[in-house]
Design a protein around this motif. Structure first.
Motif, PDB file in Angstrom:
ATOM      1  N   PHE A 166     -13.088   2.977  -3.691  1.00 55.61           N
ATOM      2  CA  PHE A 166     -12.934   3.105  -2.391  1.00 55.61           C
ATOM      3  C   PHE A 166     -11.418   2.591  -2.144  1.00 55.61           C
ATOM      4  CE2 PHE A 166     -17.354   1.629  -1.777  1.00 55.61           C
ATOM      5  CZ  PHE A 166     -17.868   2.918  -2.007  1.00 55.61           C
ATOM      6  N   ILE A 167     -10.886   1.679  -2.953  1.00 53.39           N
ATOM      7  CA  ILE A 167      -9.738   0.868  -2.957  1.00 53.39           C
ATOM      8  C   ILE A 167      -8.510   1.943  -3.314  1.00 53.39           C
ATOM      9  CG2 ILE A 167      -8.106  -0.771  -3.839  1.00 53.39           C
ATOM     10  CD1 ILE A 167     -10.751  -2.606  -4.129  1.00 53.39           C
ATOM     11  N   ALA A 168      -8.858   2.564  -4.416  1.00 53.93           N
ATOM     12  CA  ALA A 168      -7.635   3.479  -4.877  1.00 53.93           C
ATOM     13  C   ALA A 168      -7.655   4.542  -3.901  1.00 53.93           C
ATOM     14  CB  ALA A 168      -8.309   4.180  -6.261  1.00 53.93           C
ATOM     15  N   GLY A 169      -8.622   5.096  -3.031  1.00 51.08           N
ATOM     16  CA  GLY A 169      -8.664   6.274  -2.100  1.00 51.08           C
ATOM     17  C   GLY A 169      -7.772   5.868  -0.856  1.00 51.08           C
ATOM     18  N   ARG A 170      -7.536   4.412  -0.850  1.00 52.28           N
ATOM     19  CA  ARG A 170      -6.772   4.283   0.349  1.00 52.28           C
ATOM     20  C   ARG A 170      -5.418   3.810  -0.056  1.00 52.28           C
ATOM     21  NH1 ARG A 170     -11.677   4.069   0.817  1.00 52.28           N
ATOM     22  NH2 ARG A 170     -12.663   3.945   2.721  1.00 52.28           N
ATOM     23  N   ARG A 219     -13.827  16.662   1.532  1.00 51.17           N
ATOM     24  CA  ARG A 219     -13.118  16.555  -0.076  1.00 51.17           C
ATOM     25  C   ARG A 219     -13.291  15.043  -0.417  1.00 51.17           C
ATOM     26  NH1 ARG A 219     -10.540  21.020  -0.057  1.00 51.17           N
ATOM     27  NH2 ARG A 219      -9.311  22.013   1.752  1.00 51.17           N
ATOM     28  N   GLU A 220     -13.499  14.978  -1.846  1.00 50.62           N
ATOM     29  CA  GLU A 220     -13.696  13.702  -2.417  1.00 50.62           C
ATOM     30  C   GLU A 220     -12.035  13.130  -2.145  1.00 50.62           C
ATOM     31  OE1 GLU A 220     -14.593  11.851  -6.597  1.00 50.62           O
ATOM     32  OE2 GLU A 220     -13.538  13.546  -6.820  1.00 50.62           O
ATOM     33  N   ARG A 221     -11.929  11.718  -1.611  1.00 50.16           N
ATOM     34  CA  ARG A 221     -10.862  11.001  -1.131  1.00 50.16           C
ATOM     35  C   ARG A 221      -9.970  11.014  -2.273  1.00 50.16           C
ATOM     36  NH1 ARG A 221     -10.208   8.230   3.363  1.00 50.16           N
ATOM     37  NH2 ARG A 221     -12.383   8.037   3.762  1.00 50.16           N
ATOM     38  N   ILE A 222     -10.367  10.390  -3.502  1.00 52.93           N
ATOM     39  CA  ILE A 222      -9.312  10.028  -4.401  1.00 52.93           C
ATOM     40  C   ILE A 222      -8.723  11.509  -5.149  1.00 52.93           C
ATOM     41  CG2 ILE A 222     -10.495   7.872  -5.127  1.00 52.93           C
ATOM     42  CD1 ILE A 222     -11.601   9.131  -7.594  1.00 52.93           C
ATOM     43  N   VAL A 277      -5.250  10.726  -6.576  1.00 56.95           N
ATOM     44  CA  VAL A 277      -5.137   9.319  -7.403  1.00 56.95           C
ATOM     45  C   VAL A 277      -5.420   9.584  -8.986  1.00 56.95           C
ATOM     46  CG1 VAL A 277      -6.425   7.250  -7.877  1.00 56.95           C
ATOM     47  CG2 VAL A 277      -6.048   7.989  -5.435  1.00 56.95           C
ATOM     48  N   SER A 278      -4.546   8.964  -9.510  1.00 56.13           N
ATOM     49  CA  SER A 278      -4.672   9.638 -11.090  1.00 56.13           C
ATOM     50  C   SER A 278      -5.593   8.779 -11.786  1.00 56.13           C
ATOM     51  CB  SER A 278      -3.124   9.145 -11.647  1.00 56.13           C
ATOM     52  OG  SER A 278      -3.081   7.694 -11.831  1.00 56.13           O
ATOM     53  N   MET A 284       0.728  -1.356  -0.107  1.00 59.55           N
ATOM     54  CA  MET A 284      -0.032  -0.175  -0.044  1.00 59.55           C
ATOM     55  C   MET A 284       0.954   1.172  -0.011  1.00 59.55           C
ATOM     56  SD  MET A 284      -2.859   1.245   2.629  1.00 59.55           S
ATOM     57  CE  MET A 284      -4.100   0.012   2.136  1.00 59.55           C
ATOM     58  N   ASP A 285       0.554   2.163  -0.818  1.00 57.24           N
ATOM     59  CA  ASP A 285       1.387   3.375  -0.981  1.00 57.24           C
ATOM     60  C   ASP A 285       1.088   4.266   0.258  1.00 57.24           C
ATOM     61  OD1 ASP A 285       2.552   2.550  -3.067  1.00 57.24           O
ATOM     62  OD2 ASP A 285       1.237   3.408  -4.611  1.00 57.24           O
ATOM     63  N   THR A 286       1.826   5.372   0.459  1.00 58.78           N
ATOM     64  CA  THR A 286       1.242   6.342   1.086  1.00 58.78           C
ATOM     65  C   THR A 286       1.076   7.580   0.422  1.00 58.78           C
ATOM     66  OG1 THR A 286       2.612   5.501   3.040  1.00 58.78           O
ATOM     67  CG2 THR A 286       1.980   7.745   3.469  1.00 58.78           C
ATOM     68  N   LEU A 287      -0.324   7.932   0.417  1.00 58.98           N
ATOM     69  CA  LEU A 287      -0.693   9.079  -0.203  1.00 58.98           C
ATOM     70  C   LEU A 287      -0.776  10.407   0.598  1.00 58.98           C
ATOM     71  CD1 LEU A 287      -3.551   7.577  -2.361  1.00 58.98           C
ATOM     72  CD2 LEU A 287      -1.132   8.137  -3.097  1.00 58.98           C
ATOM     73  N   SER A 288      -0.153  11.466   0.315  1.00 58.81           N
ATOM     74  CA  SER A 288      -0.117  12.548   0.932  1.00 58.81           C
ATOM     75  C   SER A 288      -1.141  13.313   0.590  1.00 58.81           C
ATOM     76  CB  SER A 288       1.230  13.242   0.867  1.00 58.81           C
ATOM     77  OG  SER A 288       2.294  12.726   1.354  1.00 58.81           O
ATOM     78  N   PRO A 289      -2.065  14.071   1.392  1.00 60.52           N
ATOM     79  CA  PRO A 289      -3.084  15.008   0.928  1.00 60.52           C
ATOM     80  C   PRO A 289      -2.676  16.006  -0.106  1.00 60.52           C
ATOM     81  CG  PRO A 289      -3.123  14.827   3.332  1.00 60.52           C
ATOM     82  CD  PRO A 289      -1.835  14.013   3.008  1.00 60.52           C
TER      83      PRO A 289
END
Length: 615
Positions: free
Chosen positions: A63-67, A26-29, A34-35, A1-6
Motif C-alpha cells: 500500500f505504502i510503496a504504491g503511493r 491495474r496493480e498499483r505497484i 515500484v521496484s 513522497m515521490d511522484t510516480l508516473s504511470p
C-alpha cells in the motif's frame, strides 16, 4: 513522497481490460513502476519500526510503496508532523513582501478587507486571517462575491465598492491569481492588494503588492499541492515570525497557530488537494484539532449533522468532505455567500448554532436543485448524442441551470461516465454560460480550459488538473466542445483517456478482517494523492443481494472456503454493477474498500464496492 508516473503496457490485473463499468484494472505497484528493491526496503523498515504484526507488514508495504513513498520518507508518511515537514515561508515568492504589507497596515490601523472565494477553501482561508488579526486586536472586514450575480473572483465593481467603503488593503484568498483586469483596476484607483492563492496562473503575475501562490511560475516552495487554506497557514507562520521581530507580542501572547489547523485541514480536504508531504501533515494534525470541537462553527455543524457523526470520536476526511464541507458550501451555492466565513470566524455559540441551522437547510435545498439538474443533464446528453461518446470529455449545456450546483453535477456524472465532464448553465437573457468541470487522473482539465481561454474561445477560464471553471458565450459552446476534445486528444494518450483503477492488493474473503482495517489507519488521512486502499476479491459468488432505498444495493459475497463478506454499492440499481449483484450468473471479481461496521456493537468490517468484472 515521490511522484510516480504511470507505467505504460502494464498488463490488466486479473485480466480485467474492461470491467462492467468500462474501466481497466491495474496493480498499483506495477502501474507505478515500484521496484522490487524499494518494496523489500519498505517491508524491512516496517518490520524494524514494529508498527504492525508480521502478517500485516507485506500488504502495508505494498500500500505504502504504491503511493510513491520512498523508504527514507517512511517515518514522515506514517507519522507526519508539522515540525518535520513545515516549509520555509520565505521560499514562497513574494511572501516577505506580503507579510510586510499586512503588518504595515496593521500597525498604522488601516482598514483591511479579506476578499474570499465562496467555497470551503475560501471560507477557511478567510477565517484564519480574521482570527489572527482579531488576536492582534484588529477586526477585518470580509467580502465574498455572490456566485450568481458576481461570479468567481475579484471584479472592478467589487473593488470600487471596497474603495468607497474606505478599504486601504485587500487580501484576496483562494482567488486573484488570474484576475489581471480587476487588479489593474485596483491599482488605478489606488487600492492596495495582496493575493494569496493556489490556482494555476500565467507567467506574468497580476498587478498587486504581492502574489503568494505555490503554483506561480518561479516559486521555489515546492508546495504546489496546497489549498489556499494551507498557503494561508504558512502566511500566518510568517506573520508570527515578522510580528515577533517588530516587537508586536510584548503586550499580547504570540498566537498558537495549531488551534487553527482544523480550518487548514478542512480547506485542504474539501478542495481535493493531494494529501502528501506538508499538506498531509496539515490534514492529519488538523483532523485531530477538529475532533476536539474547539471551533464554535465546526462544532455547530457537527451537531446539526446529527447521528451521521455523533458517535465519531476522531474526524476523518469523509466527515470533513461529505458531511461538514457541503453544508459550508451551501451558502455560496444557493444562499448567502458569506455564511461560511461568518460561521467559521465566530466564537459565539448561539450565533454559530443559528448559522449552522441555516446552512443545513440551504444544503437540503441544494440537494433538491442538484437532483433536478442531474436528471436534466443525463436526458440532454442522451437525446443530443453527447453520451455515449468517443469524445474524451463530455460537455453538456442548458439554460437556467443553477451555477451553484453545476460543479457537483459534473462530479456526479464524471463518476457515472468515467470521463471528464463539464456542465454549463446558460443565462437565457444574456446568453452567457457559466461552466464547471471535473476530471480524472491522466487528464489535466485545468490546462485544457486554460488553453481554450488563451485561444479566445472562452471569456474566462482556468483551474487545476482535476477541476476547472469557465465563462463562455452560448454560440461558442460547440466550438468549445471541439476545442477541448481536440486538445485532450492531442495532449493525452488514448490509453490515459480510459480510466484505470489501481488495485493495492488481492485478499481472500477471510482476510478482510477488522484487524486489517484497523492497521490501515496508519495510511490515513486519505484523499487525493493518498487514495484509500482498493482491494480485489477474485472468483467470489453473490450469496445475497437486495436493493435499498435510494437505489443502493446491499450484498453478501462468499468464496470457496465458505467465508462471507457483506457490504454495499452506492446508487447501483439499474447499472451493470448492480445487475451483476442482483441477477448473478456466476463467479465475479470484485474491487472495493473496507469500511468499519460498528452497528449494534459489531466491531466488524464491510465492503464498499467500486467495480465488478465477470470472470
Amino acid at each position: 513522497m515521490d511522484t510516480l508516473s504511470p507505467v505504460r503496457d502494464v498488463p490488466p490485473y486479473l485480466g480485467v481490460g474492461a470491467s462492467l463499468s468500462g474501466r481497466v484494472w491495474r496493480e498499483r505497484i506495477a502501474a507505478r513502476g515500484v521496484s522490487a528493491d524499494t518494496l523489500r526496503d519498505i517491508t524491512h523498515r516496517l518490520g524494524l519500526m514494529n508498527v504492525a504484526e508480521a502478517d500485516f507488514v507485506d500488504p502495508l508495504a505494498r500500500f505504502i510503496a504504491g503511493r510513491g513513498v520512498a523508504p527514507d520518507d517512511l517515518q514522515d508518511f506514517l507519522f507526519p508532523t508539522l515540525k518535520a515537514l513545515f516549509p520555509e515561508p520565505s521560499s514562497f515568492m513574494d511572501m516577505d513582501t506580503a507579510v510586510s504589507a499586512m503588518l504595515d497596515a496593521l500597525e498604522r490601523k488601516a482598514k483591511i478587507c479579506v476578499f474570499a472565494d465562496y467555497d470551503v477553501d475560501g471560507a477557511t482561508s478567510a477565517a484564519q486571517l480574521v482570527r489572527w488579526f482579531r488576536h492582534m486586536d484588529h477586526d477585518l472586514t470580509v467580502y465574498v462575491p455572490d456566485r450568481v450575480t458576481e461570479g468567481y473572483g475579484p471584479s472592478n465593481a467589487a473593488f470600487d465598492s471596497l474603495k468607497r467603503q474606505g478599504a486601504d488593503l485587500v487580501i484576496t484568498v483562494d482567488c486573484g491569481a488570474m484576475a489581471h483586469k480587476a487588479l489593474d483596476h485596483a491599482a488605478a484607483i489606488g487600492l492596495d492588494v495582496v493575493v494569496i492563492d493556489h490556482h494555476l496562473m500565467r507567467e506574468e503575475p497580476p498587478k498587486a503588492l504581492a502574489v503568494v501562490n505555490p503554483n506561480r511560475p518561479g516559486c521555489t516552495s515546492k508546495q504546489g499541492n496546497l489549498a489556499a487554506a494551507g498557503v494561508v497557514f504558512v502566511v500566518l507562520a510568517a506573520l508570527n515570525r515578522e510580528a515577533e521581530k517588530r516587537g508586536l507580542f510584548t503586550e499580547r501572547p504570540k498566537p498558537d497557530l495549531k488551534q487553527w489547523l482544523d480550518l487548514s485541514a478542512l480547506g485542504a480536504i474539501c478542495d481535493v488537494t493531494a494529501l502528501t508531504g506538508f499538506n498531509r501533515a496539515l490534514a492529519a494534525q488538523g483532523l485531530k484539532i477538529m475532533s476536539k470541537r474547539q471551533n464554535a462553527g465546526i462544532k455547530a455543524l457537527m451537531d446539526v449533522a446529527g447521528d451521521k457523526i455523533s458517535a465519531v470520536n476522531l474526524m476523518s476526511t469523509f466527515h470533513s468532505g461529505f458531511v461538514i464541507g457541503p453544508r459550508i458550501n451551501a451558502g455560496g451555492r444557493v444562499g448567502r455567500s458569506d455564511l461560511g466565513v461568518r460561521l467559521l470566524s465566530t466564537d459565539d455559540a448561539d450565533e454559530a448554532a443559528a448559522l449552522a441551522q441555516e446552512l443545513d437547510e440551504l444544503n437540503r435545498t441544494r440537494r433538491d436543485i442538484e437532483a433536478q439538474v442531474l436528471e436534466d443533464a443525463v436526458h440532454i446528453a442522451e437525446t443530443q448524442g453527447l453520451w455515449p461518446t468517443e469524445d474524451p470529455v463530455v460537455i453538456v449545456a442548458h439554460e437556467d441551470w443553477h451555477p451553484g450546483v453545476i460543479g457537483i453535477v459534473a462530479g456526479r456524472l464524471r463518476e457515472r461516465w468515467h470521463k471528464p465532464v463539464i456542465i454549463i448553465g446558460i443565462d437565457p437573457i444574456s446568453g452567457m454560460g457559466k461552466g464547471s468541470g471535473r476530471s480524472q487522473a491522466g487528464v489535466n482539465l485545468g490546462e485544457a480550459v486554460g488553453a481554450a481561454f488563451e485561444s479566445g474561445v472562452l471569456l474566462s477560464g482556468g483551474g487545476h488538473a482535476m477541476a476547472a471553471g469557465l465563462s463562455v458565450e452560448r454560440e461558442r459552446i460547440p466550438e468549445l466542445r471541439r476545442f477541448i476534445n481536440d486538445y485532450v486528444t492531442s495532449h493525452v494518450s488514448e490509453a490515459d483517456q480510459v480510466e484505470a483503477l489501481e488495485v493495492d492488493a488481492i485478499l481472500s474473503v477471510k482476510a478482510a478482517s477488522r484487524r486489517l482495517y484497523d492497521k490501515l489507519d496508519l495510511l490515513a488521512p486519505y484523499g487525493q494523492g493518498n487514495p484509500e486502499p482498493l482491494l480485489a476479491f477474485a472468483d467470489v459468488r453473490v450469496a445475497y443481494a437486495q436493493v435499498m432505498k435510494g437505489g443502493h444495493v446491499r450484498f453478501e459475497l462468499q468464496d470457496d472456503s465458505g467465508a462471507k463478506l457483506k457490504g454495499i454499492v452506492w446508487r447501483a440499481e439499474g447499472t451493470p454493477v448492480g445487475d451483476a449483484l442482483l441477477r448473478p450468473t456466476g463467479r465475479i471479481h470484485v474491487l472495493g474498500r473496507l469500511k468499519a461496521d460498528d452497528y449494534m456493537g459489531r466491531n466488524g468490517v464491510q465492503l464498499e464496492i467500486e467495480d465488478i468484472a465477470q470472470t
